[in-house]
Write an enzyme that holds these catalytic residues in place. Sequence first.
Site, PDB file in Angstrom:
ATOM      1  N   ALA A 183      21.869  14.796   4.453  1.00 44.56           N
ATOM      2  CA  ALA A 183      21.979  14.838   5.913  1.00 44.56           C
ATOM      3  C   ALA A 183      22.612  13.557   6.442  1.00 44.56           C
ATOM      4  O   ALA A 183      21.950  12.525   6.556  1.00 44.56           O
ATOM      5  CB  ALA A 183      20.593  15.056   6.526  1.00 44.56           C
TER       6      ALA A 183
ATOM      7  N   GLY B 175      45.700  45.496   9.260  1.00 45.87           N
ATOM      8  CA  GLY B 175      44.431  45.611   9.997  1.00 45.87           C
ATOM      9  C   GLY B 175      43.221  45.593   9.075  1.00 45.87           C
ATOM     10  O   GLY B 175      42.153  45.088   9.446  1.00 45.87           O
TER      11      GLY B 175
ATOM     12  N   GLY C  85      34.654  15.610   5.164  1.00 43.83           N
ATOM     13  CA  GLY C  85      35.793  14.830   5.663  1.00 43.83           C
ATOM     14  C   GLY C  85      36.915  15.775   6.042  1.00 43.83           C
ATOM     15  O   GLY C  85      37.367  16.586   5.222  1.00 43.83           O
TER      16      GLY C  85
ATOM     17  N   GLN D 184      33.675  12.217  -5.488  1.00 43.72           N
ATOM     18  CA  GLN D 184      33.257  13.361  -6.321  1.00 43.72           C
ATOM     19  C   GLN D 184      33.058  14.607  -5.458  1.00 43.72           C
ATOM     20  O   GLN D 184      33.409  15.709  -5.857  1.00 43.72           O
ATOM     21  CB  GLN D 184      31.968  13.032  -7.089  1.00 43.72           C
ATOM     22  CG  GLN D 184      31.433  14.228  -7.844  1.00 43.72           C
ATOM     23  CD  GLN D 184      30.545  13.881  -9.015  1.00 43.72           C
ATOM     24  OE1 GLN D 184      30.870  13.017  -9.809  1.00 43.72           O
ATOM     25  NE2 GLN D 184      29.427  14.558  -9.136  1.00 43.72           N
ATOM     26  N   GLU D 185      32.505  14.400  -4.264  1.00 43.22           N
ATOM     27  CA  GLU D 185      32.318  15.546  -3.366  1.00 43.22           C
ATOM     28  C   GLU D 185      33.670  16.189  -3.049  1.00 43.22           C
ATOM     29  O   GLU D 185      33.819  17.412  -3.065  1.00 43.22           O
ATOM     30  CB  GLU D 185      31.634  15.087  -2.067  1.00 43.22           C
ATOM     31  CG  GLU D 185      31.469  16.232  -1.077  1.00 43.22           C
ATOM     32  CD  GLU D 185      30.574  15.892   0.121  1.00 43.22           C
ATOM     33  OE1 GLU D 185      30.076  14.749   0.172  1.00 43.22           O
ATOM     34  OE2 GLU D 185      30.393  16.767   0.975  1.00 43.22           O
TER      35      GLU D 185
ATOM     36  N   ARG E 214      48.774  49.719  -1.463  1.00 41.85           N
ATOM     37  CA  ARG E 214      49.049  50.158  -0.087  1.00 41.85           C
ATOM     38  C   ARG E 214      50.524  50.546   0.075  1.00 41.85           C
ATOM     39  O   ARG E 214      51.406  49.801  -0.358  1.00 41.85           O
ATOM     40  CB  ARG E 214      48.729  49.007   0.872  1.00 41.85           C
ATOM     41  CG  ARG E 214      49.050  49.263   2.311  1.00 41.85           C
ATOM     42  CD  ARG E 214      48.038  50.178   2.940  1.00 41.85           C
ATOM     43  NE  ARG E 214      48.274  50.348   4.348  1.00 41.85           N
ATOM     44  CZ  ARG E 214      47.556  51.179   5.104  1.00 41.85           C
ATOM     45  NH1 ARG E 214      46.570  51.895   4.582  1.00 41.85           N
ATOM     46  NH2 ARG E 214      47.819  51.293   6.383  1.00 41.85           N
TER      47      ARG E 214
HETATM   48  C1  LIG Z   1      29.209  24.788   7.679  1.00 42.60           C
HETATM   49  C2  LIG Z   1      29.085  23.289   7.679  1.00 42.60           C
HETATM   50  C3  LIG Z   1      28.349  22.663   6.676  1.00 42.60           C
HETATM   51  C4  LIG Z   1      28.177  21.281   6.701  1.00 42.60           C
HETATM   52  N1  LIG Z   1      27.361  20.685   5.779  1.00 42.60           N
HETATM   53  C5  LIG Z   1      27.019  19.384   5.955  1.00 42.60           C
HETATM   54  C6  LIG Z   1      25.978  18.782   5.169  1.00 42.60           C
HETATM   55  O1  LIG Z   1      25.397  19.414   4.279  1.00 42.60           O
HETATM   56  N2  LIG Z   1      25.649  17.493   5.410  1.00 42.60           N
HETATM   57  C7  LIG Z   1      26.255  16.743   6.372  1.00 42.60           C
HETATM   58  O2  LIG Z   1      25.899  15.595   6.549  1.00 42.60           O
HETATM   59  N3  LIG Z   1      27.250  17.284   7.132  1.00 42.60           N
HETATM   60  C8  LIG Z   1      27.618  18.574   6.956  1.00 42.60           C
HETATM   61  N4  LIG Z   1      28.593  19.145   7.745  1.00 42.60           N
HETATM   62  C9  LIG Z   1      29.255  18.318   8.745  1.00 42.60           C
HETATM   63  C10 LIG Z   1      30.721  18.038   8.454  1.00 42.60           C
HETATM   64  O3  LIG Z   1      30.869  17.168   7.364  1.00 42.60           O
HETATM   65  C11 LIG Z   1      31.335  17.486   9.753  1.00 42.60           C
HETATM   66  O4  LIG Z   1      31.402  18.596  10.652  1.00 42.60           O
HETATM   67  C12 LIG Z   1      32.701  16.880   9.549  1.00 42.60           C
HETATM   68  O5  LIG Z   1      32.618  15.688   8.824  1.00 42.60           O
HETATM   69  C13 LIG Z   1      33.426  16.583  10.887  1.00 42.60           C
HETATM   70  O6  LIG Z   1      32.591  15.900  11.772  1.00 42.60           O
HETATM   71  P1  LIG Z   1      32.428  16.463  13.291  1.00 42.60           P
HETATM   72  O7  LIG Z   1      32.072  17.891  13.187  1.00 42.60           O
HETATM   73  O8  LIG Z   1      31.494  15.568  13.993  1.00 42.60           O
HETATM   74  O9  LIG Z   1      33.874  16.368  13.920  1.00 42.60           O
HETATM   75  P2  LIG Z   1      34.481  15.075  14.663  1.00 42.60           P
HETATM   76  O10 LIG Z   1      34.262  13.871  13.828  1.00 42.60           O
HETATM   77  O11 LIG Z   1      34.004  15.063  16.058  1.00 42.60           O
HETATM   78  O12 LIG Z   1      36.022  15.438  14.649  1.00 42.60           O
HETATM   79  C14 LIG Z   1      36.651  16.304  15.608  1.00 42.60           C
HETATM   80  C15 LIG Z   1      38.151  16.244  15.380  1.00 42.60           C
HETATM   81  O13 LIG Z   1      38.595  14.876  15.560  1.00 42.60           O
HETATM   82  C16 LIG Z   1      39.325  14.476  14.422  1.00 42.60           C
HETATM   83  N5  LIG Z   1      39.140  13.055  14.167  1.00 42.60           N
HETATM   84  C17 LIG Z   1      37.979  12.343  14.097  1.00 42.60           C
HETATM   85  N6  LIG Z   1      38.222  11.072  13.761  1.00 42.60           N
HETATM   86  C18 LIG Z   1      39.564  10.961  13.599  1.00 42.60           C
HETATM   87  C19 LIG Z   1      40.448   9.894  13.236  1.00 42.60           C
HETATM   88  N7  LIG Z   1      39.990   8.671  12.944  1.00 42.60           N
HETATM   89  N8  LIG Z   1      41.773  10.141  13.188  1.00 42.60           N
HETATM   90  C20 LIG Z   1      42.246  11.375  13.458  1.00 42.60           C
HETATM   91  N9  LIG Z   1      41.477  12.423  13.787  1.00 42.60           N
HETATM   92  C21 LIG Z   1      40.159  12.224  13.856  1.00 42.60           C
HETATM   93  C22 LIG Z   1      38.766  15.302  13.275  1.00 42.60           C
HETATM   94  O14 LIG Z   1      39.669  15.349  12.176  1.00 42.60           O
HETATM   95  C23 LIG Z   1      38.557  16.643  13.957  1.00 42.60           C
HETATM   96  O15 LIG Z   1      39.765  17.346  13.969  1.00 42.60           O
HETATM   97  C24 LIG Z   1      28.820  20.508   7.711  1.00 42.60           C
HETATM   98  C25 LIG Z   1      29.569  21.146   8.696  1.00 42.60           C
HETATM   99  C26 LIG Z   1      29.679  22.505   8.713  1.00 42.60           C
HETATM  100  C27 LIG Z   1      30.426  23.164   9.845  1.00 42.60           C
END
Ligand SMILES: Cc1cc2nc3c(=O)[nH]c(=O)nc-3n(C[C@H](O)[C@H](O)[C@H](O)COP(=O)(O)OP(=O)(O)OC[C@H]3O[C@@H](n4cnc5c(N)ncnc54)[C@H](O)[C@@H]3O)c2cc1C
Length: 379
Positions: free
Chosen positions: A125, A340, A364, A241-242, A268
Amino acid sequence: MQRIHFETEHNLFRDAFRAFLDKEVVPHQEAWEEAGVVDRSVWRKAGELGFLLPWADEEYGGAGLKDFRYEQIMCEELAHINEPGFMIPLHSALCGPYIAEYGNAEQKARFLPGIIRGETILAVAMTEPSAGSDLAGMRTTAVDKGDHYVLNGSKVFISNGLLADLVIVAAKTDPNNKHAMGLFLVERGMPGFERGRNLKKLGMKSQDTAELFFNDVKVPKENLLGDAKGGFYYLMNMLAQERLTNACGAVAGAEAALQATIDYVKERKAFDRPIAHFQNTRFKLAEMRTQVDVAQVFTDRCVMDHNQKKLTPEVAAEAKLFTTELLGKVVDEGVQLHGGWGYMWEYPICRMYANARIQRIFAGTSEIMKEIISRGMKL
Ligand SMILES: Cc1cc2nc3c(=O)[nH]c(=O)nc-3n(C[C@H](O)[C@H](O)[C@H](O)COP(=O)(O)OP(=O)(O)OC[C@H]3O[C@@H](n4cnc5c(N)ncnc54)[C@H](O)[C@@H]3O)c2cc1C
């Protein structure tokens, strides 16, 4: 294109893992999708057969297989059956290594056996409602109270969020240093540790992605991983690694989507011929075939480099960027070539499309991958 880095033991492992999926996963996929979560029992079964943390030392119940090709095989086979909820890679290749790498002897002895048996399901988390890409912006805090820490804050989008028995939680440990954070092993049942709803998503329907809340959770010092201020470094260190794991799954997902599309266009018919015979179809498929082959060779090379501890964060980011963007392209073209029917949930390509979208975001985003790669170019 023939792949050259697998040997007989890997092929045997693949056969065994595929047989396990056919028996214990495929028959339940629809039910898990409906439920929004996989059945706990499948984790135990995977543990019994040695598919969880096969790299772990034998003293904890692992097989000591320190070879990322085994992780790659599992990512690939899960992608081939299009199962997004049963996240063995998250448990085995992302979370487990934190404990093996940064845990002390007592923590490893306490937790690893249950994790390897599939009794203790893991999650990590990091992300918060207001901080994802910018991890240093997180607000969850851990305050040192002598023999324990007190955790306060919340996390969002946590994979395995409902099933997890042990969550590796990142929290700030020094209000004067935004990069000072610790990784805390928060256990199911600790007072003040609560779970929110199973979040409704575009895809990955069988995955329990949830919010987690920490209200004055007392975490004993024995549950701190490594240094109380070293968590940021640990996270960065493990992300390579992730990202390789994501790349392995993404290129396999692209291969699966390509195969599903090839099968469909041969069957198809339109204008009295299979749609495979239109030049547009053949050219699209030829482009995808080429790109998937190139991506596979690059990913396989990254796996072998990682085995030799030579994979850099920049190259891991390249692998994630390239393969997940490619996956997005292949599933999109795949839906298009299905017409479709490609938009219908009953068709695998539809689910693949929905499941693929997150790959360019989690672990990321593509933009963050470009930041990492360009930083390494010293522009
Ligand atoms: C289904 C799912 C499973 C997940 N599982 C986990 C988990 O197990 N553990 C965990 O900790 N997290 C988890 N996440 C979170 C995930 O890693 C984050 O959603 C992701 O890192 C992006 O962060 P954010 O959603 O806050 O987007 P933001 O950081 O708000 O980004 C929004 C937009 O801004 C862009 N942006 C941000 N900073 C920059 C920059 N410096 N330069 C250019 N563009 C930028 C981003 O690329 C993106 O397009 C999960 C998310 C989902 C949807």
